[in-house]
Design a protein around this motif. Structure first.
Motif, PDB file in Angstrom:
ATOM      1  N   GLY A  97       0.839  -1.300  -0.058  1.00 51.11           N
ATOM      2  CA  GLY A  97       0.153  -0.129   0.137  1.00 51.11           C
ATOM      3  C   GLY A  97       0.882   1.121   0.018  1.00 51.11           C
ATOM      4  N   ARG A  98       0.372   2.153  -0.573  1.00 46.48           N
ATOM      5  CA  ARG A  98       1.021   3.526  -0.627  1.00 46.48           C
ATOM      6  C   ARG A  98       0.304   4.503  -0.342  1.00 46.48           C
ATOM      7  N   PRO A  99       0.986   5.645   0.558  1.00 48.88           N
ATOM      8  CA  PRO A  99       0.254   6.854   0.798  1.00 48.88           C
ATOM      9  C   PRO A  99      -0.351   7.543  -0.533  1.00 48.88           C
ATOM     10  N   GLY A 100      -1.383   7.952  -0.443  1.00 50.28           N
ATOM     11  CA  GLY A 100      -2.373   8.477  -1.495  1.00 50.28           C
ATOM     12  C   GLY A 100      -3.406   7.590  -2.121  1.00 50.28           C
ATOM     13  N   ASP A 101      -2.791   6.072  -1.788  1.00 52.52           N
ATOM     14  CA  ASP A 101      -3.882   5.221  -2.626  1.00 52.52           C
ATOM     15  C   ASP A 101      -5.309   5.374  -2.047  1.00 52.52           C
ATOM     16  N   ALA A 102      -5.404   5.749  -0.964  1.00 49.96           N
ATOM     17  CA  ALA A 102      -6.916   5.961  -0.184  1.00 49.96           C
ATOM     18  C   ALA A 102      -7.676   6.854  -1.069  1.00 49.96           C
ATOM     19  N   LEU A 103      -7.321   7.847  -1.916  1.00 49.55           N
ATOM     20  CA  LEU A 103      -7.763   8.921  -2.822  1.00 49.55           C
ATOM     21  C   LEU A 103      -8.457   8.441  -4.001  1.00 49.55           C
ATOM     22  N   ILE A 104      -8.114   7.029  -4.436  1.00 49.95           N
ATOM     23  CA  ILE A 104      -8.649   6.850  -5.843  1.00 49.95           C
ATOM     24  C   ILE A 104      -9.244   5.393  -5.421  1.00 49.95           C
ATOM     25  N   TYR A 182       1.518  -8.641   1.345  1.00 51.66           N
ATOM     26  CA  TYR A 182       0.546  -7.679   1.291  1.00 51.66           C
ATOM     27  C   TYR A 182       1.136  -6.739   2.380  1.00 51.66           C
ATOM     28  N   ASP A 183       1.811  -5.702   2.234  1.00 53.85           N
ATOM     29  CA  ASP A 183       2.593  -4.785   3.319  1.00 53.85           C
ATOM     30  C   ASP A 183       1.563  -3.505   3.368  1.00 53.85           C
ATOM     31  N   ASP A 184       1.648  -2.855   4.568  1.00 55.81           N
ATOM     32  CA  ASP A 184       1.336  -1.537   4.651  1.00 55.81           C
ATOM     33  C   ASP A 184      -0.094  -1.259   4.097  1.00 55.81           C
ATOM     34  N   LEU A 185      -1.000  -2.268   5.071  1.00 54.30           N
ATOM     35  CA  LEU A 185      -2.585  -2.164   4.625  1.00 54.30           C
ATOM     36  C   LEU A 185      -3.068  -0.825   4.919  1.00 54.30           C
ATOM     37  N   GLN A 186      -2.368  -0.298   5.889  1.00 57.34           N
ATOM     38  CA  GLN A 186      -3.156   0.899   6.514  1.00 57.34           C
ATOM     39  C   GLN A 186      -3.150   1.939   5.226  1.00 57.34           C
ATOM     40  N   PHE A 187      -2.468   1.871   4.217  1.00 58.98           N
ATOM     41  CA  PHE A 187      -2.464   2.823   3.228  1.00 58.98           C
ATOM     42  C   PHE A 187      -3.555   2.400   1.978  1.00 58.98           C
ATOM     43  N   ASP A 189      -6.416   1.624  -0.343  1.00 62.40           N
ATOM     44  CA  ASP A 189      -7.584   2.319  -0.436  1.00 62.40           C
ATOM     45  C   ASP A 189      -8.795   1.096   0.150  1.00 62.40           C
ATOM     46  N   SER A 190     -10.096   1.738   0.343  1.00 61.18           N
ATOM     47  CA  SER A 190     -11.161   0.968   1.061  1.00 61.18           C
ATOM     48  C   SER A 190     -11.716  -0.054  -0.172  1.00 61.18           C
ATOM     49  N   ALA A 191     -11.700   0.432  -1.473  1.00 57.53           N
ATOM     50  CA  ALA A 191     -12.307  -0.564  -2.396  1.00 57.53           C
ATOM     51  C   ALA A 191     -11.285  -1.664  -2.741  1.00 57.53           C
ATOM     52  N   SER A 192      -9.982  -1.550  -2.764  1.00 64.87           N
ATOM     53  CA  SER A 192      -9.162  -2.708  -2.871  1.00 64.87           C
ATOM     54  C   SER A 192      -8.948  -3.445  -1.835  1.00 64.87           C
ATOM     55  N   LEU A 193      -9.227  -2.827  -0.501  1.00 61.05           N
ATOM     56  CA  LEU A 193      -9.205  -3.547   0.897  1.00 61.05           C
ATOM     57  C   LEU A 193     -10.465  -4.604   0.817  1.00 61.05           C
ATOM     58  N   PHE A 217       0.591  -4.388   8.968  1.00 63.17           N
ATOM     59  CA  PHE A 217      -0.036  -3.149   8.734  1.00 63.17           C
ATOM     60  C   PHE A 217       0.541  -2.311  10.092  1.00 63.17           C
ATOM     61  N   ARG A 218       0.553  -1.011  10.015  1.00 61.98           N
ATOM     62  CA  ARG A 218       0.776  -0.421  11.481  1.00 61.98           C
ATOM     63  C   ARG A 218      -0.281  -0.230  12.393  1.00 61.98           C
ATOM     64  N   SER A 219       0.110  -0.770  13.589  1.00 60.19           N
ATOM     65  CA  SER A 219      -0.739  -0.917  14.712  1.00 60.19           C
ATOM     66  C   SER A 219      -1.378   0.566  14.854  1.00 60.19           C
ATOM     67  N   GLU A 220      -2.921   0.640  15.112  1.00 67.09           N
ATOM     68  CA  GLU A 220      -3.335   1.817  15.294  1.00 67.09           C
ATOM     69  C   GLU A 220      -3.848   2.790  14.095  1.00 67.09           C
ATOM     70  N   GLU A 221      -3.305   2.283  13.157  1.00 71.40           N
ATOM     71  CA  GLU A 221      -3.586   2.837  11.577  1.00 71.40           C
ATOM     72  C   GLU A 221      -4.618   2.321  10.679  1.00 71.40           C
ATOM     73  N   LEU A 222      -5.328   1.052  11.061  1.00 63.23           N
ATOM     74  CA  LEU A 222      -6.190   0.345  10.022  1.00 63.23           C
ATOM     75  C   LEU A 222      -7.466   0.577  10.786  1.00 63.23           C
ATOM     76  N   SER A 223      -8.380   0.860   9.711  1.00 63.48           N
ATOM     77  CA  SER A 223      -9.738   1.165  10.159  1.00 63.48           C
ATOM     78  C   SER A 223     -10.357   0.300  10.901  1.00 63.48           C
ATOM     79  N   GLY A 224     -11.332   0.312  11.869  1.00 58.21           N
ATOM     80  CA  GLY A 224     -12.022  -0.464  12.763  1.00 58.21           C
ATOM     81  C   GLY A 224     -12.684  -1.725  11.992  1.00 58.21           C
ATOM     82  N   ASP A 225     -13.114  -1.280  11.190  1.00 54.46           N
ATOM     83  CA  ASP A 225     -13.950  -2.641  10.292  1.00 54.46           C
ATOM     84  C   ASP A 225     -12.979  -3.359   9.779  1.00 54.46           C
TER      85      ASP A 225
END
Length: 269
Positions: A97-104, A182-187, A189-193, A217-225
């Protein structure tokens, strides 16, 4: 000059998305990609230290066909542990996952599926390519595979899209590849997740010829769902969640010793 971290690690091939001016040691496979004959071991100069307990947990989960999920604070060594463990099991596919992925929407999968699709459609790896329906569905996120279908308008169409992704991965891993890191899941995007979690459940428990997921993933940075879904997977026994904590002073001392630093520099650290 590497501009992406999507890599396919195998005994003979290491695909990397690179600039067109990449070195002369590679042979052009498709535009923007090179293939080089080199080791699949992407290992740091220092040996892995202080992770015996976590490694044993990962090994037990691997043998049981469970997904392996690591989490911890940034910089604690999750990625290093994931990659070294995956390399010890055989060939592996590495996604980030990359910073900015969540925007698209589907931004992460558009980036990560592209080199996989190029590899599967190259004669160097596979002469058959994708089934037509899989190619058509993946054309939604991978330009060049053909004319994309109309936008998804129902749950049934979304399910078909997810199944196409799973089919592509299954076809790729049937060639002898072992792990999907699959690393950095916190970055991501929700559709890919959402698609990734569907695929995760489809392949678990892991059977022969199926991708073995190793997630981080980084602790405390992944969505609750998403955390809830991963915890449910662990509760049902199809996944194992392992917390990666900072190394203790003894392990840090061993690591510094392995670097062969001067006594003065080591004492200052």
């Amino acid at each position: 000059y590497v501009i992406e971290d999507v890599r396919l690690h195998g005994p003979w091939y290491r695909f990397e998305m690179v600039a067109s001016v990449y070195g002369s040691d590679g042979v052009t496979l498709v535009d923007g990609y090179k293939v080089r004959c080199k080791s699949n071991r992407w290992i740091e100069s220092t040996r892995l230290i202080g992770r015996e307990r976590e490694w044993a947990q990962m090994e037990a989960a691997w043998q049981a066909g469970q997904a392996i999920i690591l989490h911890g604070p940034p910089g604690v060594g999750k990625s290093r542990l994931m990659l070294e463990f995956a390399a010890s099991q055989g060939n592996y596919l590495h996604w980030l996952g990359r910073p900015g992925d969540a925007l698209i929407p589907y931004g992460t999968h558009a980036r990560t599926f592209r080199p996989l699709c190029e590899a599967l459609n190259s004669e160097a790896l596979n002469e058959t390519g994708f089934p037509d329906w899989v190619r058509a569905e993946l054309a939604r996120i991978v330009p060049g595979l053909g004319v994309a279908p109309p936008p998804i308008a129902s749950d049934a169409e979304r399910l078909r899209f997810f199944e196409a992704k799973a089919e592509a991965l299954e076809q790729f891993f049937a060639g002898g590849w072992k792990a999907l890191v699959y690393d950095d899941l916190q970055f991501v995007d929700s559709a890919s997740l959402e698609a990734a979690l569907y695929i995760l459940n489809r392949f678990l428990p892991v059977a022969s010829g199926k991708p073995h997921p190793i997630l981080g993933f980084r602790s405390e940075e992944l969505s609750g769902d998403i955390l809830k879904t991963l915890q449910q997977a662990a509760d049902t026994g199809i996944a194992v969640i392992i917390e990666i904590k900072p190394l203790g002073s003894e392990a840090i001392g061993q690591m510094l010793e392995s670097l062969k630093l001067s006594t003065d520099l080591r004492s200052n650290l």
